[in-house]
Design an enzyme around this catalytic site. Sequence first.
Site, PDB file in Angstrom:
ATOM      1  N   HIS A   3       0.818  -1.213   0.000  1.00 35.11           N
ATOM      2  CA  HIS A   3       0.000   0.000   0.000  1.00 35.11           C
ATOM      3  C   HIS A   3       0.854   1.267   0.000  1.00 35.11           C
ATOM      4  O   HIS A   3       1.928   1.321   0.598  1.00 35.11           O
ATOM      5  CB  HIS A   3      -0.991   0.002   1.165  1.00 35.11           C
ATOM      6  CG  HIS A   3      -0.408   0.128   2.533  1.00 35.11           C
ATOM      7  ND1 HIS A   3      -0.190   1.346   3.150  1.00 35.11           N
ATOM      8  CD2 HIS A   3      -0.018  -0.803   3.434  1.00 35.11           C
ATOM      9  CE1 HIS A   3       0.296   1.153   4.359  1.00 35.11           C
ATOM     10  NE2 HIS A   3       0.426  -0.141   4.564  1.00 35.11           N
ATOM     11  N   GLU A  33      -5.196   1.431   2.608  1.00 37.57           N
ATOM     12  CA  GLU A  33      -4.995   0.328   3.549  1.00 37.57           C
ATOM     13  C   GLU A  33      -5.159   0.804   4.987  1.00 37.57           C
ATOM     14  O   GLU A  33      -5.767   0.126   5.818  1.00 37.57           O
ATOM     15  CB  GLU A  33      -3.613  -0.288   3.336  1.00 37.57           C
ATOM     16  CG  GLU A  33      -3.398  -1.625   4.066  1.00 37.57           C
ATOM     17  CD  GLU A  33      -2.768  -1.472   5.445  1.00 37.57           C
ATOM     18  OE1 GLU A  33      -2.541  -2.497   6.107  1.00 37.57           O
ATOM     19  OE2 GLU A  33      -2.500  -0.325   5.874  1.00 37.57           O
ATOM     20  N   ASP A  61       4.453  -5.828   3.512  1.00 34.55           N
ATOM     21  CA  ASP A  61       4.159  -4.811   4.524  1.00 34.55           C
ATOM     22  C   ASP A  61       5.099  -5.060   5.700  1.00 34.55           C
ATOM     23  O   ASP A  61       5.870  -6.028   5.689  1.00 34.55           O
ATOM     24  CB  ASP A  61       2.689  -4.901   4.954  1.00 34.55           C
ATOM     25  CG  ASP A  61       2.116  -3.570   5.421  1.00 34.55           C
ATOM     26  OD1 ASP A  61       2.889  -2.748   5.949  1.00 34.55           O
ATOM     27  OD2 ASP A  61       0.897  -3.370   5.276  1.00 34.55           O
ATOM     28  N   HIS A  81       3.631   2.956  13.458  1.00 31.27           N
ATOM     29  CA  HIS A  81       2.577   3.971  13.526  1.00 31.27           C
ATOM     30  C   HIS A  81       2.976   5.193  14.338  1.00 31.27           C
ATOM     31  O   HIS A  81       2.158   6.094  14.521  1.00 31.27           O
ATOM     32  CB  HIS A  81       1.247   3.388  14.027  1.00 31.27           C
ATOM     33  CG  HIS A  81       0.526   2.590  12.994  1.00 31.27           C
ATOM     34  ND1 HIS A  81      -0.831   2.359  13.041  1.00 31.27           N
ATOM     35  CD2 HIS A  81       0.968   1.970  11.865  1.00 31.27           C
ATOM     36  CE1 HIS A  81      -1.192   1.627  12.003  1.00 31.27           C
ATOM     37  NE2 HIS A  81      -0.103   1.376  11.271  1.00 31.27           N
TER      38      HIS A  81
END
Length: 363
Positions: free
Chosen positions: A68, A212, A235, A329
């Site tokens: 993604h 995504e 990923d 993240h």
Amino acid sequence: MSNINRLKDKLQHLTSIVGLAGHEDKVINYVKNSIPNHDVKVDNLGNVTVKLNTSKDEDPLRVMVFAHMDELGLIVKRIEENGFLRVERLGGIPEKSLAGQSLVIDTGEKQWQGIIGTKSHHITPENEKYSVKRVNDIYADFGFRSKKEVMDAGIRIGTPVAYSRQFFSNDSIVFSNAIDNRVGCLALLELIERLEGQHLPCELYIVFSVQEEFNLRGVLPAVRDIKPHVGITIDLTLATDTPDLEGVADIQFGAGPSIATYTFHGRGTLGGLIPNPKLVNHVRLVASENEIPLQDAAFIGMLTDASFAQLENDGIAFVDLGYPARYTHAPVESVDLHDVEKLIQLTEKLVHSFNKGFNVKRG
């Protein structure tokens, strides 16, 4: 220039682009400009598909390798009269990382720098010093003095707000925003370049997917169009070699790419992937034959594009291949490019191993 330095240079370009879920256009254009000699298809959602090696077989084995393009971030949900911005999460932003965080808004005409405001430490009450504010309680300060100034800058309700761009390294270990999943995009671009002019035993579709980080379903139009028999998602996986994750798992920097034997969100979507056992065994065999190290991964709390794509058509054999990443993240994530290089090598070998007789039927 060494291969690692070349990868580092490409990754720095990729992570410098602001491209939140649903707003991937600049990444799309970068990908298209990076592969000018190929037939590139962009669907209405923004998925970019590159087809390699059109087969003359009546029903060739169709293989899809995808990653993604989008990153997570925030959106503007309200503009205060005094020019401060209220925001909402776009993707799995950890609220613990937001206090004082530097931000960027790319309006297309200009990039605006700002921060998440924090109460001055000198007058913070004791009961607030060790608490995390929810996203609904924070605000962003971009230095505007009024709502009119914000609007004149081209910022509206729904405008995406990203982590500020950062990039630094220590040898092969890179620290940057948007490692997730611009490293995957890097791997795909490298794969296309390395397969240039080679004959493949399958029809190969390289897909750079969208959204995504929003709902994991942006890739579905591409899957329905390609109708792959086999798919590989690229990923991140969770590196657990930092002091705070000791004993959680055994995924380490420098120990090679990973194969996910189990992923499950465990919340909300209830999505995940239990990969096709025959495909898992095949990946392990190819890695072993080519002396490529492979780390086994199994996590609750993770999802990839394969989670819902596997349910399309007659059901599709997918497997998640990953690069270990730290601080996922967060505003700055980290990756070891030696693992990325091994991941690219493994993916290239796998593509050459998928022929018309490859069987992933269950039972």
